[in-house]
Design an enzyme around this catalytic site. Structure first.
Site, PDB file in Angstrom:
ATOM      1  CB  SER A 144      -0.864  -0.006   1.271  1.00 14.61           C
ATOM      2  OG  SER A 144      -1.328   1.288   1.579  1.00 14.61           O
ATOM      3  CE1 TYR A 157      -4.397  -2.045   5.111  1.00 13.04           C
ATOM      4  CE2 TYR A 157      -3.284   0.015   4.579  1.00 13.04           C
ATOM      5  CZ  TYR A 157      -3.940  -1.129   4.175  1.00 13.04           C
ATOM      6  OH  TYR A 157      -4.138  -1.370   2.839  1.00 13.04           O
TER       7      TYR A 157
END
Ligand code: NAP
Length: 250
Positions: A144, A157
């Site tokens: 990501s 995350y």
């Protein structure tokens, strides 16, 4: 535009295929001729996708937080199609919330699924490719842009995704002589179940307005990179991270 590659004769195991990007990856890999073993926890959704794709797909219930499930998932994939030579470690959860308030269990769960699960998935695939002397093994891990950008509300995350990028580079080095290429794709924000609610909020809409193109990406934005990394054309590409973010981090 539909992008395709020639992946006939290849077999991919894709985690997190019951929804969003993983479902998309399963469809495009199958459309390019690969067999696809599609893994996740929600078997009903996997079975619906397998029916849609047809004979080249097999639904495999697995929780990547549990190594025994990953091993059983590869066993099931091999039973359906033979040797797995392509692994897409895509399963993930958002682990969203300000870190000051996040319970320890949620931090652990985020790291267990996104980081440990991705490493164990890649490792299980590599073990079997090495044991069976697979040529041109391909492992693609979905990271990501939060791996590189400060991401308030996504502390666990973003740490998990930074871990995925660095783990992939280290695994690429460990397995280079076995012909297994390990790469990551770091997507920008794409509307899926993982973030749908957030982008309906006022703060989410403001975030979109700050992106240079004032939009989220479409799911198809990763097709070309994924197919390339799974194909013979990526022979000399390993340990690389592909940032595909529509300029969201500019
Ligand atoms: P999604 O629609 O919520 O899909 C997540 C997938 O992961 C689901 O299929 C889910 O299936 C699976 N999953 C979650 N926990 C799992 C577990 N313990 N074991 C096995 N499968 C599990 O979200 P998405 O956007 O497609 O996300 C896919 C990946 O892309 C994630 O790693 C995410 O971090 C990454 N990513 C997404 C974006 C974005 O903007 N959408 C951006 C960058 C990176 P079950 O619930 O059925 O298990």
């Amino acid at each position: 535009m539909t992008i395709t590659a020639d992946l006939s004769g290849r077999t991919a195991l894709i985690t997190g295929a019951s929804s969003g990007l993983g479902s998309r990856f399963a469809r495009i890999l199958a459309a390019s001729g690969a067999n696809v073993a599609i893994g996740a926890r929600r078997k009903d959704r996997l079975e619906a996708l397998a029916r849609e794709i047809g004979a080249r797909a097999a639904a495999i219930e697995m929780d990547v937080a549990r190594e025994a499930d990953i091993v059983a998932g590869f066993d099931a994939a091999e039973k359906a199609f033979g040797q797995v030579d392509t692994v897409i470690a895509n399963a993930g959860i958002d682990g969203a919330g300000m870190i000051l308030d996040m319970p320890e269990e949620e931090i652990e769960r985020t790291l267990a699924i996104n980081l440990k699960g991705a490493i164990l998935t890649a490792r299980e695939g590599a073990k079997r490719m090495i044991a069976n002397k697979v040529e041109r093994g391909r492992i693609v891990m979905i990271a990501s842009i939060t791996a590189f950008e400060p991401s308030p509300g996504l502390v666990a995350y973003s740490a998990s995704k930074a871990g995925v990028v660095q783990a992939a580079r280290s695994m690429a080095r460990e397995w280079a002589r076995y012909g297994i290429n390990v790469n990551t794709i770091s997507p920008g924000y794409i509307r899926t179940a993982i973030n749908d609610e957030w982008f309906e909020t006022e703060a989410g809409k403001k975030q979109i307005a700050r992106f240079p193109k004032r939009r989220l990406m479409g799911e198809e934005g990763l097709d070309g990179a994924l197919l390339f990394l799974c194909s013979d054309a990526a022979e000399f590409v390993t340990g690389s991270d592909f940032v595909l973010d529509d300029g969201q981090t500019l």
